[in-house]
Every structure is written in structure tokens, then in C-alpha cells.
Design an enzyme around this catalytic site. Sequence first.
Site, PDB file in Angstrom:
ATOM      1  N   THR A 131       0.826  -1.213   0.000  1.00 24.48           N
ATOM      2  CA  THR A 131       0.000   0.000   0.000  1.00 24.48           C
ATOM      3  C   THR A 131       0.859   1.262   0.000  1.00 24.48           C
ATOM      4  O   THR A 131       1.984   1.248   0.505  1.00 24.48           O
ATOM      5  CB  THR A 131      -0.896  -0.011   1.260  1.00 24.48           C
ATOM      6  OG1 THR A 131      -1.530   1.253   1.389  1.00 24.48           O
ATOM      7  CG2 THR A 131      -0.096  -0.273   2.546  1.00 24.48           C
ATOM      8  N   ASP A 132       0.276   2.350  -0.489  1.00 28.01           N
ATOM      9  CA  ASP A 132       0.977   3.645  -0.423  1.00 28.01           C
ATOM     10  C   ASP A 132       1.056   4.165   1.012  1.00 28.01           C
ATOM     11  O   ASP A 132       1.827   5.086   1.297  1.00 28.01           O
ATOM     12  CB  ASP A 132       0.313   4.684  -1.335  1.00 28.01           C
ATOM     13  CG  ASP A 132      -1.141   4.975  -0.998  1.00 28.01           C
ATOM     14  OD1 ASP A 132      -1.699   4.337  -0.087  1.00 28.01           O
ATOM     15  OD2 ASP A 132      -1.727   5.859  -1.652  1.00 28.01           O
ATOM     16  N   GLU A 133       0.260   3.575   1.928  1.00 29.44           N
ATOM     17  CA  GLU A 133       0.217   4.095   3.300  1.00 29.44           C
ATOM     18  C   GLU A 133       1.541   3.894   4.040  1.00 29.44           C
ATOM     19  O   GLU A 133       1.777   4.526   5.062  1.00 29.44           O
ATOM     20  CB  GLU A 133      -0.931   3.456   4.085  1.00 29.44           C
ATOM     21  CG  GLU A 133      -2.274   3.794   3.475  1.00 29.44           C
ATOM     22  CD  GLU A 133      -3.462   3.602   4.404  1.00 29.44           C
ATOM     23  OE1 GLU A 133      -3.265   3.399   5.607  1.00 29.44           O
ATOM     24  OE2 GLU A 133      -4.586   3.660   3.894  1.00 29.44           O
ATOM     25  N   TYR A 157      -2.058  -0.493  10.905  1.00 31.32           N
ATOM     26  CA  TYR A 157      -2.166  -1.170   9.597  1.00 31.32           C
ATOM     27  C   TYR A 157      -0.941  -0.886   8.736  1.00 31.32           C
ATOM     28  O   TYR A 157      -0.285  -1.810   8.246  1.00 31.32           O
ATOM     29  CB  TYR A 157      -3.446  -0.726   8.864  1.00 31.32           C
ATOM     30  CG  TYR A 157      -3.429  -1.050   7.383  1.00 31.32           C
ATOM     31  CD1 TYR A 157      -3.501  -2.367   6.928  1.00 31.32           C
ATOM     32  CD2 TYR A 157      -3.320  -0.035   6.418  1.00 31.32           C
ATOM     33  CE1 TYR A 157      -3.478  -2.670   5.563  1.00 31.32           C
ATOM     34  CE2 TYR A 157      -3.291  -0.320   5.066  1.00 31.32           C
ATOM     35  CZ  TYR A 157      -3.371  -1.635   4.635  1.00 31.32           C
ATOM     36  OH  TYR A 157      -3.341  -1.924   3.289  1.00 31.32           O
ATOM     37  N   LYS A 161       2.063  -3.334   7.310  1.00 30.35           N
ATOM     38  CA  LYS A 161       2.370  -3.518   5.881  1.00 30.35           C
ATOM     39  C   LYS A 161       3.835  -3.134   5.618  1.00 30.35           C
ATOM     40  O   LYS A 161       4.521  -3.787   4.830  1.00 30.35           O
ATOM     41  CB  LYS A 161       1.434  -2.679   4.998  1.00 30.35           C
ATOM     42  CG  LYS A 161      -0.013  -3.136   4.978  1.00 30.35           C
ATOM     43  CD  LYS A 161      -0.239  -4.521   4.382  1.00 30.35           C
ATOM     44  CE  LYS A 161      -0.047  -4.592   2.892  1.00 30.35           C
ATOM     45  NZ  LYS A 161      -0.448  -5.924   2.339  1.00 30.35           N
TER      46      LYS A 161
HETATM   47  P1  NAD Z   1      -9.774  -7.394   1.941  1.00 29.21           P
HETATM   48  O1  NAD Z   1      -9.807  -7.110   3.397  1.00 29.21           O
HETATM   49  O2  NAD Z   1     -10.978  -7.109   1.130  1.00 29.21           O
HETATM   50  O3  NAD Z   1      -9.408  -8.913   1.692  1.00 29.21           O
HETATM   51  C1  NAD Z   1      -8.389  -9.571   2.414  1.00 29.21           C
HETATM   52  C2  NAD Z   1      -8.511 -11.065   2.143  1.00 29.21           C
HETATM   53  O4  NAD Z   1      -7.446 -11.720   2.837  1.00 29.21           O
HETATM   54  C3  NAD Z   1      -9.830 -11.674   2.624  1.00 29.21           C
HETATM   55  O5  NAD Z   1     -10.352 -12.539   1.645  1.00 29.21           O
HETATM   56  C4  NAD Z   1      -9.430 -12.451   3.882  1.00 29.21           C
HETATM   57  O6  NAD Z   1     -10.240 -13.573   4.123  1.00 29.21           O
HETATM   58  C5  NAD Z   1      -7.998 -12.861   3.530  1.00 29.21           C
HETATM   59  N1  NAD Z   1      -7.194 -13.111   4.718  1.00 29.21           N
HETATM   60  C6  NAD Z   1      -7.065 -12.307   5.824  1.00 29.21           C
HETATM   61  N2  NAD Z   1      -6.277 -12.895   6.734  1.00 29.21           N
HETATM   62  C7  NAD Z   1      -5.866 -14.089   6.198  1.00 29.21           C
HETATM   63  C8  NAD Z   1      -5.032 -15.133   6.658  1.00 29.21           C
HETATM   64  N3  NAD Z   1      -4.453 -15.095   7.870  1.00 29.21           N
HETATM   65  N4  NAD Z   1      -4.840 -16.200   5.853  1.00 29.21           N
HETATM   66  C9  NAD Z   1      -5.438 -16.269   4.640  1.00 29.21           C
HETATM   67  N5  NAD Z   1      -6.248 -15.306   4.157  1.00 29.21           N
HETATM   68  C10 NAD Z   1      -6.454 -14.219   4.919  1.00 29.21           C
HETATM   69  O7  NAD Z   1      -8.490  -6.611   1.396  1.00 29.21           O
HETATM   70  P2  NAD Z   1      -8.294  -5.811   0.023  1.00 29.21           P
HETATM   71  O8  NAD Z   1      -8.790  -4.445   0.211  1.00 29.21           O
HETATM   72  O9  NAD Z   1      -8.753  -6.645  -1.094  1.00 29.21           O
HETATM   73  O10 NAD Z   1      -6.691  -5.725   0.012  1.00 29.21           O
HETATM   74  C11 NAD Z   1      -5.919  -6.795  -0.518  1.00 29.21           C
HETATM   75  C12 NAD Z   1      -4.451  -6.440  -0.398  1.00 29.21           C
HETATM   76  O11 NAD Z   1      -4.179  -5.237  -1.106  1.00 29.21           O
HETATM   77  C13 NAD Z   1      -3.988  -6.207   1.028  1.00 29.21           C
HETATM   78  O12 NAD Z   1      -2.701  -6.741   1.174  1.00 29.21           O
HETATM   79  C14 NAD Z   1      -3.973  -4.696   1.175  1.00 29.21           C
HETATM   80  O13 NAD Z   1      -3.012  -4.292   2.117  1.00 29.21           O
HETATM   81  C15 NAD Z   1      -3.574  -4.284  -0.244  1.00 29.21           C
HETATM   82  N6  NAD Z   1      -4.048  -2.962  -0.669  1.00 29.21           N
HETATM   83  C16 NAD Z   1      -5.366  -2.626  -0.563  1.00 29.21           C
HETATM   84  C17 NAD Z   1      -5.809  -1.400  -1.052  1.00 29.21           C
HETATM   85  C18 NAD Z   1      -7.252  -0.989  -0.975  1.00 29.21           C
HETATM   86  O14 NAD Z   1      -7.575   0.155  -1.307  1.00 29.21           O
HETATM   87  N7  NAD Z   1      -8.176  -1.853  -0.590  1.00 29.21           N
HETATM   88  C19 NAD Z   1      -4.883  -0.521  -1.625  1.00 29.21           C
HETATM   89  C20 NAD Z   1      -3.534  -0.894  -1.690  1.00 29.21           C
HETATM   90  C21 NAD Z   1      -3.129  -2.127  -1.227  1.00 29.21           C
HETATM   91  O1  DAU Z   2      -4.197   3.950   0.385  1.00 24.19           O
HETATM   92  C1  DAU Z   2      -4.414   2.581   0.300  1.00 24.19           C
HETATM   93  C2  DAU Z   2      -5.253   2.120   1.466  1.00 24.19           C
HETATM   94  O2  DAU Z   2      -6.578   2.601   1.237  1.00 24.19           O
HETATM   95  C3  DAU Z   2      -5.258   0.616   1.626  1.00 24.19           C
HETATM   96  O3  DAU Z   2      -3.966   0.169   1.920  1.00 24.19           O
HETATM   97  C4  DAU Z   2      -6.221   0.195   2.732  1.00 24.19           C
HETATM   98  O4  DAU Z   2      -6.298  -1.221   2.798  1.00 24.19           O
HETATM   99  C5  DAU Z   2      -7.601   0.745   2.423  1.00 24.19           C
HETATM  100  O5  DAU Z   2      -8.491   0.438   3.479  1.00 24.19           O
HETATM  101  C6  DAU Z   2      -7.540   2.254   2.203  1.00 24.19           C
HETATM  102  O6  DAU Z   2      -7.283   2.955   3.455  1.00 24.19           O
HETATM  103  P1  DAU Z   2      -8.085   4.285   3.875  1.00 24.19           P
HETATM  104  O7  DAU Z   2      -7.989   4.428   5.328  1.00 24.19           O
HETATM  105  O8  DAU Z   2      -7.660   5.438   3.031  1.00 24.19           O
HETATM  106  O9  DAU Z   2      -9.570   3.848   3.390  1.00 24.19           O
HETATM  107  P2  DAU Z   2     -11.004   4.070   4.076  1.00 24.19           P
HETATM  108  O10 DAU Z   2     -12.021   3.667   3.065  1.00 24.19           O
HETATM  109  O11 DAU Z   2     -11.088   3.473   5.443  1.00 24.19           O
HETATM  110  O12 DAU Z   2     -11.079   5.660   4.268  1.00 24.19           O
HETATM  111  C7  DAU Z   2     -10.973   6.557   3.148  1.00 24.19           C
HETATM  112  C8  DAU Z   2     -10.991   7.969   3.714  1.00 24.19           C
HETATM  113  O13 DAU Z   2     -12.312   8.229   4.234  1.00 24.19           O
HETATM  114  C9  DAU Z   2     -10.054   8.185   4.882  1.00 24.19           C
HETATM  115  O14 DAU Z   2      -9.534   9.516   4.822  1.00 24.19           O
HETATM  116  C10 DAU Z   2     -10.939   8.037   6.131  1.00 24.19           C
HETATM  117  C11 DAU Z   2     -12.283   8.534   5.633  1.00 24.19           C
HETATM  118  N1  DAU Z   2     -13.461   7.905   6.258  1.00 24.19           N
HETATM  119  C12 DAU Z   2     -13.543   6.531   6.223  1.00 24.19           C
HETATM  120  C13 DAU Z   2     -14.627   5.881   6.772  1.00 24.19           C
HETATM  121  C14 DAU Z   2     -14.729   4.376   6.778  1.00 24.19           C
HETATM  122  C15 DAU Z   2     -14.481   8.669   6.799  1.00 24.19           C
HETATM  123  O15 DAU Z   2     -14.428   9.919   6.783  1.00 24.19           O
HETATM  124  N2  DAU Z   2     -15.560   8.027   7.352  1.00 24.19           N
HETATM  125  C16 DAU Z   2     -15.674   6.667   7.373  1.00 24.19           C
HETATM  126  O16 DAU Z   2     -16.689   6.138   7.899  1.00 24.19           O
END
Ligand code: NAD
Ligand code: DAU
Length: 351
Positions: A131-133, A157, A161
Amino acid sequence: MKNILITGGAGFIGSHVVRRFVNIHPEYNIINLDVLTYAGNLANLKDIEDKPNYTFIKADICDFDTVCQVFGQHAIDGVIHLAAESHVDRSISNPFSFARTNIMGTLSLLQAARQYWADDMNGKMFYHISTDEVYGDLPLSGGYFTEETTYRPHSPYSASKAGSDHFVRAFHTTYGLPIIISNCSNNYGPCQFPEKLIPLFINNICQNKPLPVYGRGENVRDWLYVEDHAAAIDLIFRQGKVGSTYNIGGNNERSNIELVKLLIQIVDRLLGRPEGSSEHLITYVTDRPGHDLRYAIDSSKLRDELGWQATHSFEEGIEKTIRWYLNNPDWMAHVTSGEYLNYYNKQYPGS
Ligand code: NAD
Ligand code: DAU
């Protein structure tokens, strides 16, 4: 034929990656390993579950013995590692599960790959999705994260990562494991668990529930349509340079409040309500602790080296996404009720 282990394939991004590989790469056998936490939902993959090049295994990445068995039984040649605890708010209330899955789980996979590939690492690949975080945050006034930006994670988180990224690089330097890492910005699209901003707010607008905007809503995120991320992962996995890092971003920055107003406008229009009439649902709430102010990604390396670019404009992607949630109320009802967990846990008993 190559045997590719995709972890976390039942989650949001993982399900799009699995579908893409199963459908457009018949030359690969795809083994989806997922423990099915609250975020894992096999209903996301109904359309491909009977394909001959697809196998599902319910297992925990932290279970080192099982992971080793999977490498042996399926002769794994490549790993695309997405399994993680992914939600920042949950990491603030329960950091242990993030350290366990994101750090120890990644270490378990790395060690299994290293042992299984010990005799010949040629042509093997361990691709870690990050992630970019990990880079921390940026001021509203400007700047971008590049692949050289120093790690400065703020939330449990992003710290977990960052820890996993460091382990992946250490296995490359120390043991010569062929690795790649990509760091992506915020994804949106179908099948995202409604704890994340976009699906949560779409659902709440539909149900006339409050929209809890953290702080003043001025935080900025860079949004990328999930299928564009899956396409980038496909390209990087096949053509990326071993040992490299690639940033992936949407070049599409929005403040949260701007995004929330856009969601309201589109959902109102699609539901036949007067546009903007749901704005009264906006509720400013206490800010997330340590809330990162702004993320912005420079993905020019990926564009210049591998020719990737996003194919969905934000306007197109967000309209498509909202229509998907409105057209799939059963999916939303299913995941919000937790019913699917009972169903799949019965179907795949075990760890
Ligand atoms: P998600 O939470 O939707 O899915 C995570 C999946 O991993 C689920 O299917 C869960 O069952 C599985 N999992 C969790 N713990 C596990 C374990 N111990 N063993 C096996 N499986 C397990 O997540 P996502 O949003 O699809 O993100 C996927 C990946 O991409 C993550 O590594 C996250 O850090 C990264 N990522 C997400 C975003 C985003 O915006 N969602 C952005 C950048 C990177
Ligand atoms: O940048 C990549 C990341 O983006 C991934 O690595 C993470 O897995 C993914 O969850 C996401 O993180 P964020 O914290 O940015 O996503 P989230 O959807 O939780 O929140 C987006 C923005 O909205 C953030 O600034 C917090 C705000 N927010 C979120 C929720 C859930 C609110 O204001 N209210 C809310 O209820």
C-alpha cells in the site's frame, strides 16, 4: 503450465485478480488460498469457481505447515500475495491481528517459498501487494510518493504492511528470493466490504443512514478502479523486474467531502430522488486517530517501464461502481448480515 498461488483471493482486490488470471491466463493454474475472515467472501468468485484452472483452499497464511504442504502439493512456481487485514480503523482497535496476519503471515509464505524453491529459484516469483500508506502522508500543498520515498507509516495497519515489505526485501537481499513489491493507492469498485468509505456510504445513502465523515472531510485520497489495479498486478507479475518496487496510483485525488457529495449526487439521481437531497445525512464525527492527511502517487515508473495506464476515468468508474451496488442489494445484505460466513464455514470446515 505455471502454478500460481494467490493469497487473499476471496477478498475485494484478490477476487478481481483471481478472476482476471483465471479468465485471461489459461496457461496458469490458479490456487486461491484464503482463510475467509469477515472480509473473504467466495460469492465474489461464483462465476469462475468451476473453471478447470481454478482451485480454492481454505487455509491461514500463518499456518506454516499447511502453507508448505500447499507449495509441495501444487508445485507452486509463483505467489501473488494479497491476504491481509486491510482496514485502518480495525487496526486501531485491534493491532495484534494486523501484526499476526500481515507480518507473521507474510513471513510464513516467504519462508515456505524459500524452502520450496531452494534448489532452483530461476523463473520463480514472490509478488507482494502493498500500500501507499507505508510512505506516511503528504501536505495538501503538493508532492507525490515515489518508489524512493522513505517509509513513515502512521497507523498500526500501515506499520504492519511496512514490516511485511521489509521482510520481503530482506528475503531478496539475504536469500536471493526473486521478489517484486507494488504499493498502490485507494481502490474502489464492486465487491468491496462495506466498512471502507465508498461502499459504506453508498449503502448508507440508499438506507437514509448518517454518513460519518471523519474530522472536516478535508483528507485527500487518490482513487483507482480495482480492475485497473488488477491489470497492473498482471503486468507487473509477468514483466516486472525482479527485486523492484512499483507504485500504482489513479492520478485522481479527491477530498473526502468532495467525494461524499459526488456519491450523494449520483445515488440520488439513480434512485430518482432530487439530486443532493441526501446531503442532510452528512454527519461530521470525531477524526480517526493519526488520520493521514493526503496520499498521492507518482506511478511514472510503472508507466515508463511497463506501459501501464489506468483505463477507467473516475467518472466512469464511480458510476459503474454505484450501479453495481444498487443492482446487487442481495450481495450487500448478505455481507452485512454475516450470513455468508456461516454458509462458507460449513462448506469448507477447517482452520
Ligand atoms: P480485503 O480485506 O478485502 O481482503 C483480504 C482477504 O485476505 C480476505 O479474503 C481475507 O479472508 C484474507 N485473509 C485475511 N487474513 C488471512 C489469513 N491469515 N490467511 C489467509 N487469508 C487471509 O483486502 P483488500 O482491500 O482486497 O486488500 C488486498 C491487499 O491489497 C492487502 O494486502 C492490502 O493491504 C492491499 N491494498 C489494498 C488497497 C485498498 O484500497 N483496498 C490498496 C492498496 C493495497
Ligand atoms: O491507500 C491505500 C489504502 O486505502 C489501503 O492500503 C487500505 O487497505 C484501504 O483500506 C484504504 O485505506 P483508507 O484508510 O484510506 O480507506 P477508508 O475507506 O477506510 O477511508 C478513506 C478515507 O475516508 C479516509 O480519509 C478516512 C475517511 N473515512 C472513512 C470511513 C470508513 C471517513 O471519513 N468516514 C468513514 O466512515
